[in-house]
Design a protein around this motif. Structure first.
Motif, PDB file in Angstrom:
ATOM      1  N   VAL A   1       0.813  -1.209   0.000  1.00 53.79           N
ATOM      2  CA  VAL A   1       0.000   0.000   0.000  1.00 53.79           C
ATOM      3  C   VAL A   1       0.845   1.257   0.000  1.00 53.79           C
ATOM      4  CG1 VAL A   1      -1.937  -1.086   1.199  1.00 53.79           C
ATOM      5  CG2 VAL A   1      -0.214   0.106   2.532  1.00 53.79           C
ATOM      6  N   GLU A   2       0.205   2.328  -0.426  1.00 51.57           N
ATOM      7  CA  GLU A   2       0.742   3.672  -0.296  1.00 51.57           C
ATOM      8  C   GLU A   2      -0.173   4.395   0.687  1.00 51.57           C
ATOM      9  OE1 GLU A   2       1.866   7.272  -3.288  1.00 51.57           O
ATOM     10  OE2 GLU A   2      -0.088   6.337  -3.604  1.00 51.57           O
ATOM     11  N   ILE A   3       0.420   5.046   1.673  1.00 48.85           N
ATOM     12  CA  ILE A   3      -0.365   5.797   2.646  1.00 48.85           C
ATOM     13  C   ILE A   3      -0.740   7.136   2.029  1.00 48.85           C
ATOM     14  CG2 ILE A   3      -0.392   6.839   4.947  1.00 48.85           C
ATOM     15  CD1 ILE A   3      -0.371   3.702   4.847  1.00 48.85           C
ATOM     16  N   THR A   4      -2.039   7.459   2.084  1.00 46.62           N
ATOM     17  CA  THR A   4      -2.546   8.678   1.444  1.00 46.62           C
ATOM     18  C   THR A   4      -3.158   9.671   2.421  1.00 46.62           C
ATOM     19  OG1 THR A   4      -4.676   7.623   1.007  1.00 46.62           O
ATOM     20  CG2 THR A   4      -2.997   7.451  -0.722  1.00 46.62           C
ATOM     21  N   GLY A   5      -3.336   9.265   3.671  1.00 48.98           N
ATOM     22  CA  GLY A   5      -3.949  10.180   4.627  1.00 48.98           C
ATOM     23  C   GLY A   5      -4.103   9.542   5.989  1.00 48.98           C
ATOM     24  N   ILE A   6      -4.901  10.198   6.815  1.00 49.15           N
ATOM     25  CA  ILE A   6      -5.147   9.729   8.169  1.00 49.15           C
ATOM     26  C   ILE A   6      -6.650   9.701   8.412  1.00 49.15           C
ATOM     27  CG2 ILE A   6      -4.864  12.064   9.103  1.00 49.15           C
ATOM     28  CD1 ILE A   6      -3.702  10.773  11.626  1.00 49.15           C
ATOM     29  N   VAL A   7      -7.108   8.644   9.070  1.00 46.97           N
ATOM     30  CA  VAL A   7      -8.516   8.513   9.435  1.00 46.97           C
ATOM     31  C   VAL A   7      -8.745   9.111  10.815  1.00 46.97           C
ATOM     32  CG1 VAL A   7     -10.394   6.885   9.902  1.00 46.97           C
ATOM     33  CG2 VAL A   7      -8.834   6.484   7.975  1.00 46.97           C
ATOM     34  N   GLY A   8      -7.855   8.805  11.768  1.00 47.62           N
ATOM     35  CA  GLY A   8      -8.023   9.339  13.115  1.00 47.62           C
ATOM     36  C   GLY A   8      -7.026   8.755  14.086  1.00 47.62           C
ATOM     37  N   THR A   9      -7.079   9.259  15.306  1.00 52.10           N
ATOM     38  CA  THR A   9      -6.221   8.819  16.397  1.00 52.10           C
ATOM     39  C   THR A   9      -7.097   8.203  17.466  1.00 52.10           C
ATOM     40  OG1 THR A   9      -4.705  10.624  15.923  1.00 52.10           O
ATOM     41  CG2 THR A   9      -4.495   9.585  18.065  1.00 52.10           C
ATOM     42  N   TYR A  10      -6.726   7.017  17.952  1.00 47.98           N
ATOM     43  CA  TYR A  10      -7.571   6.252  18.864  1.00 47.98           C
ATOM     44  C   TYR A  10      -6.749   5.818  20.078  1.00 47.98           C
ATOM     45  CZ  TYR A  10     -10.362   6.457  14.715  1.00 47.98           C
ATOM     46  OH  TYR A  10     -11.065   6.932  13.640  1.00 47.98           O
TER      47      TYR A  10
ATOM     48  N   PHE B   1      -1.728   3.194  21.607  1.00 48.77           N
ATOM     49  CA  PHE B   1      -1.966   4.520  21.065  1.00 48.77           C
ATOM     50  C   PHE B   1      -1.948   4.284  19.568  1.00 48.77           C
ATOM     51  CE2 PHE B   1      -0.356   8.288  19.011  1.00 48.77           C
ATOM     52  CZ  PHE B   1      -1.093   9.299  19.584  1.00 48.77           C
ATOM     53  N   SER B   2      -3.123   4.256  18.941  1.00 51.14           N
ATOM     54  CA  SER B   2      -3.215   3.822  17.558  1.00 51.14           C
ATOM     55  C   SER B   2      -3.651   4.958  16.646  1.00 51.14           C
ATOM     56  CB  SER B   2      -4.217   2.665  17.441  1.00 51.14           C
ATOM     57  OG  SER B   2      -4.258   2.200  16.122  1.00 51.14           O
ATOM     58  N   VAL B   3      -2.910   5.113  15.556  1.00 51.09           N
ATOM     59  CA  VAL B   3      -3.281   6.056  14.517  1.00 51.09           C
ATOM     60  C   VAL B   3      -3.764   5.232  13.334  1.00 51.09           C
ATOM     61  CG1 VAL B   3      -2.493   7.900  12.986  1.00 51.09           C
ATOM     62  CG2 VAL B   3      -1.610   7.746  15.330  1.00 51.09           C
ATOM     63  N   CYS B   4      -4.970   5.522  12.904  1.00 55.70           N
ATOM     64  CA  CYS B   4      -5.542   4.810  11.759  1.00 55.70           C
ATOM     65  C   CYS B   4      -5.262   5.627  10.503  1.00 55.70           C
ATOM     66  CB  CYS B   4      -7.041   4.601  11.957  1.00 55.70           C
ATOM     67  SG  CYS B   4      -7.788   3.589  10.656  1.00 55.70           S
ATOM     68  N   LEU B   5      -4.563   5.010   9.582  1.00 55.67           N
ATOM     69  CA  LEU B   5      -4.150   5.648   8.338  1.00 55.67           C
ATOM     70  C   LEU B   5      -5.076   5.255   7.196  1.00 55.67           C
ATOM     71  CD1 LEU B   5      -0.373   4.816   8.787  1.00 55.67           C
ATOM     72  CD2 LEU B   5      -1.494   7.011   9.275  1.00 55.67           C
ATOM     73  N   LEU B   6      -5.037   6.022   6.134  1.00 57.84           N
ATOM     74  CA  LEU B   6      -5.768   5.709   4.903  1.00 57.84           C
ATOM     75  C   LEU B   6      -4.744   5.324   3.857  1.00 57.84           C
ATOM     76  CD1 LEU B   6      -8.513   5.723   3.431  1.00 57.84           C
ATOM     77  CD2 LEU B   6      -8.063   8.128   2.865  1.00 57.84           C
ATOM     78  N   GLY B   7      -5.018   4.265   3.111  1.00 62.80           N
ATOM     79  CA  GLY B   7      -4.080   3.825   2.097  1.00 62.80           C
ATOM     80  C   GLY B   7      -4.769   3.291   0.862  1.00 62.80           C
ATOM     81  N   ARG B   8      -3.974   3.160  -0.193  1.00 61.10           N
ATOM     82  CA  ARG B   8      -4.484   2.558  -1.434  1.00 61.10           C
ATOM     83  C   ARG B   8      -3.521   1.457  -1.860  1.00 61.10           C
ATOM     84  NH1 ARG B   8      -2.318   3.861  -6.257  1.00 61.10           N
ATOM     85  NH2 ARG B   8      -0.658   5.399  -6.265  1.00 61.10           N
ATOM     86  N   PRO B   9      -4.070   0.393  -2.459  1.00 63.56           N
ATOM     87  CA  PRO B   9      -3.206  -0.714  -2.885  1.00 63.56           C
ATOM     88  C   PRO B   9      -2.360  -0.310  -4.090  1.00 63.56           C
ATOM     89  CG  PRO B   9      -5.461  -1.099  -3.607  1.00 63.56           C
ATOM     90  CD  PRO B   9      -5.481   0.154  -2.785  1.00 63.56           C
ATOM     91  N   VAL B  10      -1.103  -0.762  -4.077  1.00 70.52           N
ATOM     92  CA  VAL B  10      -0.205  -0.492  -5.202  1.00 70.52           C
ATOM     93  C   VAL B  10       0.433  -1.777  -5.727  1.00 70.52           C
ATOM     94  CG1 VAL B  10       0.259   1.905  -4.546  1.00 70.52           C
ATOM     95  CG2 VAL B  10       1.729   0.070  -3.654  1.00 70.52           C
TER      96      VAL B  10
END
Length: 155
Positions: A73-82, A100-109
């Motif tokens: 994947v390529e990371i494209t953004g952030i969803v939130g911090t949990y 302490f989890s950061v949820c990232l947004l990604g797309r398959p490459v």
């Protein structure tokens, strides 16, 4: 190593470690999201896990997604911090982890879907299909935050 999840459970053991972690909402070109069915609890979850020394948060998300699903994947953004202190993971070695989890947004490459030692199934789901899948509330929260498109408050 075996793991048991506790979420807002009054019988949960007290945490003895705090660990930075990343999870990734991987969305393909058709809008489907990548999930894995975990072997430890039978629930569907986002790929993710703890950060290793020497890696960035984005590198952690990329590595964990590849290890757990076979997808690059390529990371494209952030969803939130949990940071829910009521959600802990108890491991058979005695560690009780609060993440302490950061949820990232990604797309398959690249890559090919495959299971790992942590998953029994890996699949792509439409956002509507996700609603009917068994998963922990904390994971569902992350997916719902992504689906709503809103930037959530720090949790």
């Amino acid at each position: 190593m075996a793991r048991r999840d506790y979420e807002d459970d009054p019988n949960a053991p007290e945490p003895n470690s705090l660990v930075p972690a990343a999870s990734v909402v991987v969305v393909d070109a058709t809008g489907r999201v990548l999930l894995q069915r975990r072997t430890d609890n039978g629930m569907w979850a986002l790929p993710g896990g703890k950060m290793e020394l020497g890696e960035s948060l984005a590198d952690c998300g990329v590595r964990e997604t590849r290890e757990e699903t076979g997808i690059d994947v390529e990371i494209t953004g952030i969803v939130g911090t949990y940071t829910n202190p009521g959600h802990v993971f108890a491991y058979d070695d005695g560690e009780v982890r609060q993440e302490f989890s950061v949820c990232l947004l990604g797309r398959p490459v690249g890559g090919t879907l495959r299971v790992s030692d942590e998953s029994s199934e890996v699949a792509w789901f439409s956002p509507e299909e996700v609603d009917g899948l068994p998963m922990l509330p904390s994971i569902r929260k992350r997916i719902n935050d992504w689906k709503s498109g809103a930037i959530p408050a720090i949790r």
